[in-house]
Design a protein around this motif. Structure first.
Motif, PDB file in Angstrom:
ATOM      1  N   GLU A   3       0.831  -1.202   0.000  1.00  0.00           N
ATOM      2  CA  GLU A   3       0.000   0.000   0.000  1.00  0.00           C
ATOM      3  C   GLU A   3       0.869   1.257   0.000  1.00  0.00           C
ATOM      4  OE1 GLU A   3      -2.734   2.379  -0.476  1.00  0.00           O
ATOM      5  OE2 GLU A   3      -3.509   0.378  -0.060  1.00  0.00           O
ATOM      6  N   GLY A   4       0.677   2.100  -1.001  1.00  0.00           N
ATOM      7  CA  GLY A   4       1.461   3.328  -1.105  1.00  0.00           C
ATOM      8  C   GLY A   4       0.814   4.523  -0.445  1.00  0.00           C
ATOM      9  N   GLY A   5      -0.404   4.376   0.031  1.00  0.00           N
ATOM     10  CA  GLY A   5      -1.114   5.490   0.654  1.00  0.00           C
ATOM     11  C   GLY A   5      -1.277   5.285   2.147  1.00  0.00           C
ATOM     12  N   VAL A   6      -1.849   6.309   2.782  1.00  0.00           N
ATOM     13  CA  VAL A   6      -2.103   6.259   4.221  1.00  0.00           C
ATOM     14  C   VAL A   6      -3.519   6.754   4.499  1.00  0.00           C
ATOM     15  CG1 VAL A   6       0.325   6.536   4.890  1.00  0.00           C
ATOM     16  CG2 VAL A   6      -1.100   8.558   4.561  1.00  0.00           C
ATOM     17  N   PHE A   7      -4.026   6.436   5.656  1.00  0.00           N
ATOM     18  CA  PHE A   7      -5.340   6.909   6.075  1.00  0.00           C
ATOM     19  C   PHE A   7      -5.179   8.217   6.845  1.00  0.00           C
ATOM     20  CE2 PHE A   7      -5.955   2.431   5.447  1.00  0.00           C
ATOM     21  CZ  PHE A   7      -7.239   2.329   4.948  1.00  0.00           C
ATOM     22  N   ARG A   8      -5.999   9.203   6.520  1.00  0.00           N
ATOM     23  CA  ARG A   8      -6.083  10.436   7.299  1.00  0.00           C
ATOM     24  C   ARG A   8      -7.365  10.335   8.112  1.00  0.00           C
ATOM     25  NH1 ARG A   8      -6.969  15.854   4.100  1.00  0.00           N
ATOM     26  NH2 ARG A   8      -8.751  14.623   3.482  1.00  0.00           N
ATOM     27  N   VAL A   9      -7.248  10.393   9.431  1.00  0.00           N
ATOM     28  CA  VAL A   9      -8.418  10.243  10.298  1.00  0.00           C
ATOM     29  C   VAL A   9      -8.666  11.528  11.075  1.00  0.00           C
ATOM     30  CG1 VAL A   9      -8.169   7.745  10.500  1.00  0.00           C
ATOM     31  CG2 VAL A   9      -7.051   9.202  12.159  1.00  0.00           C
ATOM     32  N   ASP A  10      -9.934  11.867  11.212  1.00  0.00           N
ATOM     33  CA  ASP A  10     -10.351  12.989  12.043  1.00  0.00           C
ATOM     34  C   ASP A  10     -10.700  12.390  13.394  1.00  0.00           C
ATOM     35  OD1 ASP A  10     -11.793  14.967  13.412  1.00  0.00           O
ATOM     36  OD2 ASP A  10     -12.542  15.842  11.554  1.00  0.00           O
ATOM     37  N   LEU A  11      -9.883  12.639  14.387  1.00  0.00           N
ATOM     38  CA  LEU A  11     -10.053  12.012  15.695  1.00  0.00           C
ATOM     39  C   LEU A  11     -11.298  12.494  16.421  1.00  0.00           C
ATOM     40  CD1 LEU A  11      -6.322  12.127  16.850  1.00  0.00           C
ATOM     41  CD2 LEU A  11      -7.583  10.168  15.943  1.00  0.00           C
ATOM     42  N   ARG A  12     -11.834  13.638  16.051  1.00  0.00           N
ATOM     43  CA  ARG A  12     -13.035  14.156  16.721  1.00  0.00           C
ATOM     44  C   ARG A  12     -14.324  13.596  16.123  1.00  0.00           C
ATOM     45  NH1 ARG A  12     -11.231  20.459  17.393  1.00  0.00           N
ATOM     46  NH2 ARG A  12      -9.515  20.049  18.814  1.00  0.00           N
ATOM     47  N   SER A  13     -14.364  13.478  14.801  1.00  0.00           N
ATOM     48  CA  SER A  13     -15.602  13.029  14.152  1.00  0.00           C
ATOM     49  C   SER A  13     -15.589  11.548  13.780  1.00  0.00           C
ATOM     50  CB  SER A  13     -15.856  13.854  12.882  1.00  0.00           C
ATOM     51  OG  SER A  13     -14.897  13.518  11.883  1.00  0.00           O
ATOM     52  N   GLY A  14     -14.405  10.938  13.713  1.00  0.00           N
ATOM     53  CA  GLY A  14     -14.313   9.542  13.303  1.00  0.00           C
ATOM     54  C   GLY A  14     -14.283   9.362  11.788  1.00  0.00           C
ATOM     55  N   MET A  15     -14.325  10.456  11.052  1.00  0.00           N
ATOM     56  CA  MET A  15     -14.279  10.375   9.585  1.00  0.00           C
ATOM     57  C   MET A  15     -12.856  10.018   9.147  1.00  0.00           C
ATOM     58  SD  MET A  15     -17.383  11.255   8.623  1.00  0.00           S
ATOM     59  CE  MET A  15     -17.428  12.013   7.016  1.00  0.00           C
TER      60      MET A  15
END
Length: 132
Positions: free
Chosen positions: A101-113
């Motif tokens: 996998e060449g990408g990463v996950f960006r997570v919003d820790l407040r909303s869970g998105m």
């Protein structure tokens, strides 16, 4: 109040973090901790993603060879579609355990998105629309 008590209380006030913070200009930004960095999980890719933890803006850089040079260059990819600064929140990066996998996950820790961000066509970092 005795003079010695006055100076003791004054010294305690001057040592409190809240008082010290009030001395900073209102527009002073924190000196550190604004960015998070994470290497792509792909084992044959030397790419590192950079995240602005407050805005969610994400970019990436990697090492590249330069013809005629033994040192090489740092190739950086600016934020593109979906990767530019967004709503102020608290963002983090998470890598999958998938070695290809060449990408990463960006997570919003407040909303869970979360969204998945990757370099598209060796030109810019793009992110999928956020989902939950």
């Amino acid at each position: 109040m005795r003079l010695s008590q006055f100076f003791r209380q004054r010294r305690l006030l001057l040592a409190t973090p809240l008082f010290l913070a009030s001395l900073l200009p209102a527009d002073a930004a924190p000196a550190a901790g604004n960015y998070e960095f994470l290497a792509a999980p792909q084992t044959d890719l030397n790419r590192v993603f950079r995240l602005d933890k407050a805005t969610g803006e994400i970019g990436a850089c990697q090492y590249g060879l330069k013809e005629g040079s033994t040192i090489g260059v740092t190739l950086c990819y600016p934020p593109g579609e979906g990767a530019k600064a967004g709503t102020f929140s608290e963002y983090a990066l998470v890598a999958s355990r998938h070695t290809g996998e060449g990408g990463v996950f960006r997570v919003d820790l407040r909303s869970g998105m979360m969204s998945i961000c990757f370099v598209l066509n060796e030109s810019s970092v793009v992110c999928t629309p956020q989902a939950k």
